[in-house]
Design a protein around this motif. Structure first.
Motif, short mmCIF file in Angstrom:
data_model
loop_
_atom_site.label_atom_id
_atom_site.label_comp_id
_atom_site.label_asym_id
_atom_site.label_seq_id
_atom_site.Cartn_x
_atom_site.Cartn_y
_atom_site.Cartn_z
N ASP A 15 0.77 -1.18 -0.02
CA ASP A 15 -0.16 0.06 0.05
C ASP A 15 0.79 1.32 0.09
OD1 ASP A 15 -2.58 1.11 0.02
OD2 ASP A 15 -3.23 0.30 1.62
N GLY A 16 2.05 1.22 0.84
CA GLY A 16 2.81 2.52 0.86
C GLY A 16 3.39 2.69 -0.42
N SER A 17 3.88 1.75 -1.44
CA SER A 17 4.39 1.85 -2.59
C SER A 17 3.56 2.49 -3.57
CB SER A 17 5.02 0.49 -3.13
OG SER A 17 4.04 -0.28 -3.57
N GLN A 18 2.20 2.48 -3.44
CA GLN A 18 0.97 2.99 -4.03
C GLN A 18 1.20 4.58 -4.27
OE1 GLN A 18 -1.65 -0.99 -3.69
NE2 GLN A 18 -2.41 1.01 -3.45
N ALA A 19 2.07 5.14 -3.43
CA ALA A 19 1.91 6.66 -3.15
C ALA A 19 2.56 7.32 -4.39
CB ALA A 19 2.59 6.96 -1.81
N ALA A 20 1.86 8.36 -4.86
CA ALA A 20 2.48 8.99 -5.93
C ALA A 20 3.89 9.45 -5.79
CB ALA A 20 1.46 10.17 -6.31
N THR A 21 4.81 9.28 -6.81
CA THR A 21 6.15 9.63 -6.79
C THR A 21 7.13 8.53 -6.02
OG1 THR A 21 6.42 11.11 -4.71
CG2 THR A 21 5.43 11.96 -6.54
N ILE A 22 6.43 7.60 -5.64
CA ILE A 22 7.43 6.51 -4.77
C ILE A 22 7.57 5.32 -5.85
CG2 ILE A 22 7.52 4.97 -3.07
CD1 ILE A 22 6.47 7.24 -1.13
N SER A 23 8.68 4.91 -6.22
CA SER A 23 9.02 3.46 -6.63
C SER A 23 10.16 2.85 -6.12
CB SER A 23 9.09 4.14 -8.29
OG SER A 23 9.31 2.86 -8.79
N PHE A 24 9.90 2.10 -5.43
CA PHE A 24 10.80 1.09 -4.81
C PHE A 24 11.64 0.29 -5.88
CE2 PHE A 24 8.30 1.94 -0.83
CZ PHE A 24 8.66 3.03 -0.26
N THR A 25 12.94 0.21 -5.82
CA THR A 25 13.60 -0.82 -6.43
C THR A 25 13.41 -2.25 -5.84
OG1 THR A 25 15.76 -0.81 -5.46
CG2 THR A 25 15.17 0.93 -7.40
N LEU A 26 13.62 -3.24 -6.50
CA LEU A 26 13.74 -4.60 -5.74
C LEU A 26 14.89 -4.54 -4.78
CD1 LEU A 26 12.92 -7.60 -5.53
CD2 LEU A 26 14.78 -8.19 -7.30
N ARG A 27 15.82 -3.94 -4.86
CA ARG A 27 16.95 -4.11 -3.77
C ARG A 27 16.35 -3.08 -2.61
NH1 ARG A 27 19.17 -7.57 -2.29
NH2 ARG A 27 19.26 -7.89 -4.60
N ASP A 28 15.64 -2.20 -3.02
CA ASP A 28 14.87 -1.17 -1.93
C ASP A 28 13.99 -2.13 -1.09
OD1 ASP A 28 16.16 1.13 -2.63
OD2 ASP A 28 14.64 1.90 -4.01
N LYS A 29 12.86 -2.89 -1.88
CA LYS A 29 12.23 -3.68 -1.09
C LYS A 29 12.79 -4.66 -0.20
CE LYS A 29 8.30 -5.09 -3.64
NZ LYS A 29 7.20 -4.27 -2.98
N ILE A 30 13.92 -5.25 -0.66
CA ILE A 30 14.56 -6.19 0.23
C ILE A 30 15.17 -5.55 1.51
CG2 ILE A 30 16.32 -7.72 0.59
CD1 ILE A 30 14.05 -9.05 -1.00
N LYS A 31 15.65 -4.36 1.40
CA LYS A 31 16.15 -3.68 2.52
C LYS A 31 15.20 -3.26 3.31
CE LYS A 31 19.38 0.37 3.67
NZ LYS A 31 20.20 1.22 2.78
#
Length: 523
Positions: A15-31
């Protein structure tokens, strides 16, 4: 008597990644997942594996890491109305994610059932039951998110409760009541959640959005109403105006309401670090006014406040900031009293009485400078130099007798005369050129100056200050590998203001290193 527990499900990665302007990379998501596990949340909602390749890859990649505290959950929707569960792509994607926990959302509001799904109320109940039973038959723990629950309850409370009971009877371990459009207020959440708790045996949770600015309050009222499972995101990021901020909810549950939350006993102390890291990965500036963890959350500016806090911290602080990994600050400004100065001086090992006349003179000089455009809450070390001089503990190590800057046709050249020594330097810009030239003059007498690095440079236009011309304020941050400090310059010229801030920054370092080092070391 043992404390009651509240489960936390973090949905930052979904749900957090659905915020406008936010895009996590796969590495971000793991971290982020590893950070949340270290924090000690019960569930980490990793994403919707059926919606995009990145989320699917996350579930494969996270298996390479051993989580100490948290369970990874995959998100998805109930089956389509015209498909059997085993043929539904959303349910199949959850199985393919190979997780132990599924978070499944379904319709609760009759408006959505009739006008969005375009099916009957009874068929919607079958869709929910079939989907949950299918995942349970495959060995998954199921958390059911009752979408638009509070909106649905207001229009048809009997049907909304039937949805909750249907999900519970089908095997959902938790049914999370969602305020999906964020329009419900705290008193309504309390009343509705309490009524649901009285009419169902399933464990209840809450999932709040912040469209009315009450997501945190709604989550806490949901717990008062009987919920024992709370969903939210770090820093409240999410769709539209965001989700409930777990950074605020968790300490409120623990420190204010007495619940046992987080599987890591030291998790509370990690909240500020987790919040800061998430802001960085999301590409957002940290909110200095964020409750509990913001840089200003325990910062005292007014003289009355500073004086009281130095006597008893409870006077203006609702909790100890160190419990959350934060710290207390007393800043210097035009609103300061002598207590603010005493606080800073004592940190440097300088003992002084609050009623000392020299201290009052220093404070007066500082306030006069703020009236001319300075902002010492941003650069307290420039204020400290004023105090050193007024109190007679300042030693003049160098004198800038002349400076000139040429900045034209791509050339930045500075000439300075310090202590009768003249040096010239070229830089990538006028400020850099002056910095290089100053260091050349000073390094012969003070070689330790080479340890000082410029780490931040900011220009602000405060505008008209009383009856003077418009001025520019330059704040520069320095670091010597052990500590950081900020100094300021104010002038009608950005170059001159920059040089003033540079000189103050190097001067402050020499005062501490040469004059006050024994006191600071003792402290």
């Amino acid at each position: 008597m043992a404390k009651k527990s509240i489960e936390i499900l973090d949905t930052t990665l979904r749900d957090g990644s659905q915020a406008a302007t936010i895009s996590f990379t796969l590495r971000d998501k793991i971290k982020i997942a590893l950070l949340l596990d270290e924090l000690g949340v019960d569930y980490i909602e990793g994403g919707w594996p059926g919606s995009n390749p990145k989320d699917y890859e996350f579930f494969r990649e996270i298996k390479n890491y051993h989580l100490k505290h948290s369970k990874i959950a995959a998100f998805g929707s109930t089956r389509r109305k015209d498909l059997r569960p085993e043929n539904d792509p959303s349910l199949s994607s959850i199985l393919e994610a190979d997780v132990k926990v599924a978070v499944l959302f379904g319709k609760t509001w009759t408006l959505h059932v009739k006008e969005i799904l375009r099916t009957t109320l009874e068929d919607n109940l079958s869709i929910i039951a079939d989907s949950i039973q299918f995942l349970r038959d495959h060995g998954l723990e199921v958390i059911f998110d009752a979408e638009h629950f509070y909106q649905g309850f207001k229009e048809d409370p009997d049907y909304a409760i039937r949805v909750v009971n249907t999900a519970g009877e089908a095997g959902a371990r938790v049914v999370a009541l969602a305020d999906t459009n964020g329009g419900t207020l705290p008193h309504e959440v309390l009343e509705i959640t309490r009524r649901v708790a009285e009419n169902t045996r399933v464990k209840l949770g809450v999932h709040m959005h912040n469209d009315s600015g009450t997501a945190v309050a709604n989550s806490l009222m949901g717990v008062v109403g009987g919920a024992r499972h709370v969903q939210g995101t770090i820093n409240g990021i999410g769709e539209r105006t965001g989700n409930a901020d777990l950074i605020q909810i968790i300490p409120s549950l623990v420190l204010k309401m007495g619940y046992r939350v987080l599987k890591n006993e030291d998790g509370l102390k990690k909240l500020k670090q987790v919040s800061s890291t998430l802001y960085e990965l999301a590409g957002l500036h940290p909110n200095p006014f964020q409750p509990y963890v913001g840089d200003n959350a325990f910062t005292h500016k007014a003289g009355v406040h500073a004086d009281a806090v130095m006597k008893n911290t409870r006077a203006y602080e609702h909790i100890d900031p160190s419990l959350l990994g934060n710290q207390r600050k007393v800043v210097i400004s035009e609103l300061s009293g002598t207590s603010n100065l005493v606080n800073y001086l004592e940190k440097l090992g300088i003992k002084v009485e609050k009623k000392e006349e020299k201290l009052k003179k220093a404070l007066k000089a500082i306030k006069e400078m703020e009236a001319r455009g300075y902002s010492f809450d941003l650069a307290p070390e420039s204020a400290m130099l004023v105090a050193f001089k007024e109190m007679g503990i300042y030693e003049k190590f160098f004198d800038v007798q002349y400076w000139k800057v040429i900045n034209e046709n791509g050339l930045a050249l500075a000439v300075v005369k310090v202590n009768s020594r003249v040096e010239a330097a070229e830089g990538t810009g006028p400020v850099h050129a002056v910095d290089v030239a100053l260091r050349r003059c000073l390094s012969k007498d003070f070689p330790e100056i080479e340890r000082v690095k410029l780490t931040d440079y900011r220009v602000v236009l405060p505008g008209e200050v009383k009856n003077t011309e418009s001025v520019v304020r330059v704040t520069i941050e320095f670091n010597d590998g052990e500590r950081s400090w900020r100094t300021e310059g104010v002038s009608t010229s950005v170059i001159e203001a920059s040089i003033m801030a540079l000189v103050d920054g190097l001067d402050y370092y020499l005062q501490l290193n040469k004059k006050l080092k024994p006191l600071v070391a003792k402290e």
